[in-house]
Design a protein around this motif. Structure first.
Motif, PDB file in Angstrom:
ATOM      1  N   LYS A 138      -1.846  36.996  71.534  1.00  0.00           N
ATOM      2  CA  LYS A 138      -2.494  35.957  72.349  1.00  0.00           C
ATOM      3  C   LYS A 138      -1.501  35.392  73.351  1.00  0.00           C
ATOM      4  N   CYS A 139      -2.002  35.067  74.522  1.00  0.00           N
ATOM      5  CA  CYS A 139      -1.124  34.563  75.569  1.00  0.00           C
ATOM      6  C   CYS A 139      -0.500  33.222  75.167  1.00  0.00           C
ATOM      7  N   GLU A 140       0.788  33.082  75.453  1.00  0.00           N
ATOM      8  CA  GLU A 140       1.471  31.802  75.217  1.00  0.00           C
ATOM      9  C   GLU A 140       2.161  31.373  76.497  1.00  0.00           C
ATOM     10  N   HIS A 141       1.514  31.595  77.625  1.00  0.00           N
ATOM     11  CA  HIS A 141       2.217  31.260  78.863  1.00  0.00           C
ATOM     12  C   HIS A 141       2.285  29.743  79.091  1.00  0.00           C
ATOM     13  N   GLN A 142       1.517  29.016  78.306  1.00  0.00           N
ATOM     14  CA  GLN A 142       1.637  27.555  78.316  1.00  0.00           C
ATOM     15  C   GLN A 142       1.712  27.079  76.876  1.00  0.00           C
TER      16      GLN A 142
ATOM     17  N   VAL B 228      -7.367  40.231  80.430  1.00  0.00           N
ATOM     18  CA  VAL B 228      -6.059  39.735  79.995  1.00  0.00           C
ATOM     19  C   VAL B 228      -5.656  38.581  80.908  1.00  0.00           C
ATOM     20  N   CYS B 229      -4.713  37.785  80.451  1.00  0.00           N
ATOM     21  CA  CYS B 229      -4.181  36.698  81.272  1.00  0.00           C
ATOM     22  C   CYS B 229      -3.324  37.316  82.375  1.00  0.00           C
ATOM     23  N   ALA B 230      -3.578  36.905  83.616  1.00  0.00           N
ATOM     24  CA  ALA B 230      -2.836  37.475  84.744  1.00  0.00           C
ATOM     25  C   ALA B 230      -1.362  37.082  84.710  1.00  0.00           C
ATOM     26  N   GLU B 231      -1.041  35.974  84.031  1.00  0.00           N
ATOM     27  CA  GLU B 231       0.346  35.509  83.965  1.00  0.00           C
ATOM     28  C   GLU B 231       1.187  36.379  83.034  1.00  0.00           C
ATOM     29  N   SER B 232       0.590  36.734  81.894  1.00  0.00           N
ATOM     30  CA  SER B 232       1.389  37.375  80.848  1.00  0.00           C
ATOM     31  C   SER B 232       0.939  38.791  80.513  1.00  0.00           C
ATOM     32  N   GLY B 233      -0.293  39.149  80.858  1.00  0.00           N
ATOM     33  CA  GLY B 233      -0.828  40.455  80.464  1.00  0.00           C
ATOM     34  C   GLY B 233      -1.305  40.483  79.028  1.00  0.00           C
TER      35      GLY B 233
ATOM     36  N   TYR C 168      -6.583  28.236  77.507  1.00  0.00           N
ATOM     37  CA  TYR C 168      -6.095  27.603  78.738  1.00  0.00           C
ATOM     38  C   TYR C 168      -5.793  28.604  79.853  1.00  0.00           C
ATOM     39  N   CYS C 169      -5.972  29.888  79.615  1.00  0.00           N
ATOM     40  CA  CYS C 169      -5.662  30.886  80.650  1.00  0.00           C
ATOM     41  C   CYS C 169      -6.858  30.995  81.599  1.00  0.00           C
ATOM     42  N   THR C 170      -6.670  30.502  82.819  1.00  0.00           N
ATOM     43  CA  THR C 170      -7.807  30.494  83.753  1.00  0.00           C
ATOM     44  C   THR C 170      -7.778  31.700  84.684  1.00  0.00           C
TER      45      THR C 170
END
Ligand SMILES: [Zn+2]
Ligand SMILES: [Zn+2]
Length: 277
Positions: free
Chosen positions: A126-130, A97-102, A108-110
């Protein structure tokens, strides 16, 4: 060993640490210190505070309630061993999972981490942190599909902050990475860019203390191209104010329609109910 930030400061209480899962909490104004823990034999909840609700600076869940919780677990039961701890259910699996959002990583999630999930049950969002935004070469103007020039634009990623957070940054003058102002030459008034009413929260019932003439805060987050917003209650004009600046009203009781219109004519509404406490 991983050290939890909410382990008590006083180290003697960590000696003979029982095997439990726990969570602490401290209320606003330091009025309540909570620590709730469980193992497969017991669940224990600890609350510390004053019965009259008076706050105490030293009161916090980790340092006040957790040592008591650990002592109680040490006193009431035989020491738990790894063997009688909870077994991981078979249908639990691991995924990235994306560490920013879970959420499920986007391209783009690195920063990715492994996390447990239940296939078919855990959300697959899906992550939308950006978010991707078209901007000019020096990133001072942003474009939409209708005003995107043929040349001279780049696609850039910007943090996709929730409106509440953007509003917080703005009112507290905190620096943050802002999406550049929208192209002034854009002829299309941006759709779906109406002000977002952050407070009050749509659909909620607000209980007010009428004796104190308790006020209700109205806050909206408006698009970059907006300077002023106007507020209406039940279609009656209240006030025009700079965007992101809160407006305070003494609400009437009953159902209220709250509207916010920006200086480009875009409008949004929310509905709340106000009752006496
Ligand atoms: Zn992400
Ligand atoms: Zn545009």
């Amino acid at each position: 060993m991983l050290r939890r930030s909410d382990l008590p400061n006083r180290s003697e209480s960590v000696i003979n640490m029982p095997k439990i899962a726990w969570k602490t909490g401290t209320s606003y104004g330091r009025r309540d210190a909570w620590s709730i823990g469980f193992n497969n034999n017991y669940t224990v909840g600890i609350w510390c505070g004053n019965f009259d609700g008076k706050g105490v600076p030293e009161l916090n869940g980790a340092d006040i309630a957790t040592p008591l919780l650990l002592q109680i677990f040490n006193a009431i039961g035989k020491k738990n061993t790894e063997k009688d701890w909870f077994k991981k259910p078979k249908d639990l699996q691991y995924r990235w999972v994306c560490a920013e959002s879970g959420n499920v990583p986007n391209d783009y999630c690195t920063d990715k981490i492994m996390a447990l999930y239940i296939p078919g049950k855990s959300p697959n969002k899906k992550c939308e942190h950006q978010k991707k935004v078209w901007v000019n070469a020096d990133s001072s103007i942003s474009y939409c599909a209708s005003c995107l020039p043929n040349v001279g634009y780049i696609e850039k990623l910007y943090p996709n902050y929730p409106p509440e957070l953007v509003q917080y940054f703005e009112t507290n003058n905190l620096p943050y990475i802002k999406i550049p102002s929208h192209n002034l030459l854009c002829s299309k008034v941006q759709e779906n860019n109406e002000p977002k009413i952050i407070k009050p929260v749509n659909g909620l019932t607000y209980y007010i203390n009428q004796k104190d003439k308790q006020e209700l805060m109205l806050v909206a987050q408006a698009a970059n191209d907006v300077k002023m917003v106007s507020w209406y209650i039940n279609n009656q004009f209240i006030k025009t104010e700079e965007k992101n600046k809160p407006v305070f009203i003494v609400p009437t009781l009953g159902k209220l329609k709250i509207s916010c219109t920006d200086d480009k004519g875009r409008n949004s509404n929310c509905w709340i109910e106000v009752k006496i406490l």
